[in-house]
Design an enzyme around this catalytic site. Sequence first.
Site, PDB file in Angstrom:
ATOM      1  N   HIS A   1       0.769  -1.282   0.091  1.00  0.00           N
ATOM      2  CA  HIS A   1      -0.107  -0.032  -0.006  1.00  0.00           C
ATOM      3  C   HIS A   1       0.903   1.324   0.122  1.00  0.00           C
ATOM      4  O   HIS A   1       0.299   2.449  -0.051  1.00  0.00           O
ATOM      5  CB  HIS A   1      -0.864   0.061   1.099  1.00  0.00           C
ATOM      6  CG  HIS A   1      -1.861  -1.287   1.219  1.00  0.00           C
ATOM      7  ND1 HIS A   1      -1.311  -2.193   2.057  1.00  0.00           N
ATOM      8  CD2 HIS A   1      -2.694  -1.720   0.640  1.00  0.00           C
ATOM      9  CE1 HIS A   1      -2.222  -3.238   2.013  1.00  0.00           C
ATOM     10  NE2 HIS A   1      -3.098  -2.927   1.040  1.00  0.00           N
TER      11      HIS A   1
ATOM     12  N   CYS B   1       3.345  -1.272  -4.354  1.00  0.00           N
ATOM     13  CA  CYS B   1       2.886  -1.530  -5.799  1.00  0.00           C
ATOM     14  C   CYS B   1       3.495  -0.523  -6.721  1.00  0.00           C
ATOM     15  O   CYS B   1       3.096   0.538  -6.388  1.00  0.00           O
ATOM     16  CB  CYS B   1       1.266  -1.615  -5.848  1.00  0.00           C
ATOM     17  SG  CYS B   1       0.882  -2.140  -7.614  1.00  0.00           S
TER      18      CYS B   1
ATOM     19  N   HIS C   1      -7.136   4.896   5.425  1.00  0.00           N
ATOM     20  CA  HIS C   1      -6.450   3.808   4.765  1.00  0.00           C
ATOM     21  C   HIS C   1      -4.982   4.135   4.514  1.00  0.00           C
ATOM     22  O   HIS C   1      -4.504   5.108   4.231  1.00  0.00           O
ATOM     23  CB  HIS C   1      -7.067   3.792   3.248  1.00  0.00           C
ATOM     24  CG  HIS C   1      -6.675   2.280   2.615  1.00  0.00           C
ATOM     25  ND1 HIS C   1      -5.600   2.313   1.749  1.00  0.00           N
ATOM     26  CD2 HIS C   1      -7.466   1.393   2.429  1.00  0.00           C
ATOM     27  CE1 HIS C   1      -5.444   1.048   1.391  1.00  0.00           C
ATOM     28  NE2 HIS C   1      -6.627   0.319   1.828  1.00  0.00           N
TER      29      HIS C   1
ATOM     30  N   GLU D   1      -2.905   3.260   2.219  1.00  0.00           N
ATOM     31  CA  GLU D   1      -2.481   4.140   0.975  1.00  0.00           C
ATOM     32  C   GLU D   1      -2.628   5.649   0.879  1.00  0.00           C
ATOM     33  O   GLU D   1      -1.816   6.280   0.444  1.00  0.00           O
ATOM     34  CB  GLU D   1      -3.299   3.509  -0.284  1.00  0.00           C
ATOM     35  CG  GLU D   1      -2.663   3.953  -1.775  1.00  0.00           C
ATOM     36  CD  GLU D   1      -3.221   3.568  -2.847  1.00  0.00           C
ATOM     37  OE1 GLU D   1      -3.942   2.316  -2.811  1.00  0.00           O
ATOM     38  OE2 GLU D   1      -3.693   4.242  -3.691  1.00  0.00           O
TER      39      GLU D   1
ATOM     40  N   CYS E   1      -6.462   1.550 -10.203  1.00  0.00           N
ATOM     41  CA  CYS E   1      -5.611   0.628 -11.168  1.00  0.00           C
ATOM     42  C   CYS E   1      -6.538  -0.306 -11.967  1.00  0.00           C
ATOM     43  O   CYS E   1      -7.824  -0.362 -11.719  1.00  0.00           O
ATOM     44  CB  CYS E   1      -4.844  -0.095 -10.112  1.00  0.00           C
ATOM     45  SG  CYS E   1      -5.670  -1.308  -9.375  1.00  0.00           S
TER      46      CYS E   1
ATOM     47  N   SER F   1      -9.893  -4.961   3.446  1.00  0.00           N
ATOM     48  CA  SER F   1      -9.515  -4.864   1.886  1.00  0.00           C
ATOM     49  C   SER F   1     -10.566  -3.862   1.174  1.00  0.00           C
ATOM     50  O   SER F   1     -11.471  -4.221   0.943  1.00  0.00           O
ATOM     51  CB  SER F   1      -9.479  -6.141   1.192  1.00  0.00           C
ATOM     52  OG  SER F   1      -9.565  -5.891  -0.167  1.00  0.00           O
TER      53      SER F   1
ATOM     54  N   ASN G   1     -10.630  -2.832  -1.751  1.00  0.00           N
ATOM     55  CA  ASN G   1     -11.147  -3.132  -3.113  1.00  0.00           C
ATOM     56  C   ASN G   1     -12.035  -4.499  -3.275  1.00  0.00           C
ATOM     57  O   ASN G   1     -13.091  -4.425  -3.993  1.00  0.00           O
ATOM     58  CB  ASN G   1     -10.093  -3.548  -4.076  1.00  0.00           C
ATOM     59  CG  ASN G   1      -9.404  -4.794  -3.930  1.00  0.00           C
ATOM     60  OD1 ASN G   1      -9.806  -5.904  -4.583  1.00  0.00           O
ATOM     61  ND2 ASN G   1      -8.334  -5.156  -3.284  1.00  0.00           N
TER      62      ASN G   1
HETATM   63  S1  SF4 Z   1      -4.762  -3.432  -6.280  1.00  0.00           S
HETATM   64 FE1  SF4 Z   1      -3.737  -2.260  -7.763  1.00  0.00          FE
HETATM   65  S2  SF4 Z   1      -2.689  -0.846  -6.857  1.00  0.00           S
HETATM   66 FE2  SF4 Z   1      -3.176  -2.341  -5.387  1.00  0.00          FE
HETATM   67  S3  SF4 Z   1      -1.534  -3.828  -5.358  1.00  0.00           S
HETATM   68 FE3  SF4 Z   1      -3.089  -4.514  -6.982  1.00  0.00          FE
HETATM   69  S4  SF4 Z   1      -2.260  -3.643  -8.904  1.00  0.00           S
HETATM   70 FE4  SF4 Z   1      -1.462  -2.558  -7.164  1.00  0.00          FE
END
Ligand code: SF4
Length: 325
Positions: free
Chosen positions: A81, A103, A131, A133, A201, A229, A231
């Site tokens: 992150h 990343c 968060h 990130e 992303c 998480s 996402n």
């Molecule tokens: S979700 Fe996207 S930004 Fe996060 S680690 Fe995976 S590729 Fe990288």
Amino acid sequence: MTTSGTGKRVLLAKPRGYCAGVDRAVQTVEEALKLYGVPIYVRKQIVHNKHVVQTLEAKGAIFVEENEEVPEGATVIFSAHGVAPEVHEQAKQRSLKAIDATCPLVTKVHQEAKRFAAEDYDILLIGHEGHEEVIGTSGEAPEHIQLVDGPEDVDRITVRDPNKVVWLSQTTLSVDETMETVARLKKRLPMLESPPSDDICYATSNRQYVVKEIAAECDVVIVVGSRNSSNSVRLVEVALDAGARAGHLVDFADEIDDAWLAEARTVGLTSGASVPEDLVQEVLTHLAQRGFTDVEEVVTANERLTFSLPQELRRDMKAAEAARA
Ligand code: SF4
């Protein structure tokens, strides 16, 4: 589409699960354990997944919250992150050997933040307060960055010069909600500039896109992923917004409540970007035991992106190889 004699089916989303950044971060810890031996310290959860963290712990990784918990001179890995520059600085002061598994797509947002701050822009960072990130990206230029945590936050923004403002975002947000936030920001700040390329992303957008494709057909969508998480949580929201009758996030198959399946004929299944495929396969087995034996994979993209391991680790791996030769 096929259905079994029971009339129960699973729509399995693809792409799902591991993205290139997560794969790289997990491999970084595994390779570091092999190369340097135990213990290896990892600052924060390397990726936001309970199972991954437990598996790495069993191999000898020690997860800590801050650099102060790492003994002087030891090896520490920074999570996918990203971290603020001060975290690198603290590591130096404690003579830690730091390996940065951020990343590269998060690093790209850090670079954008640095560049716009150097040009004296006000930066509106769309993301979730607290968060990791967001903390890392904000740390690149705290005096230039304001957090915008969703569309409701837009009205409290104040900028120095409305002609010199740019928005950036966390990489794992809901694409649709972010666009709504940007639209509201643009109403207030017509000269607002956009990031040079998408900050959300490819993995986040692809996983949301395929869930949208299947959601309306699903009585329930099950997302495999952990509560922290971002996402994964977004995938449940996206499924519900796109017409799924119900949506649930589970870390493991045994968290699935039979009541969710009682009236269901079609179950959608996907997983967040930090989730190993084994866990999805366990859910498929669990569903098959309850009559959901027909599985149709719905594919909307094929992902081939990979990232090489962090430079500092590759260098040491190469040196170790040369010493063995
Ligand atoms: S979700 Fe996207 S930004 Fe996060 S680690 Fe995976 S590729 Fe990288």
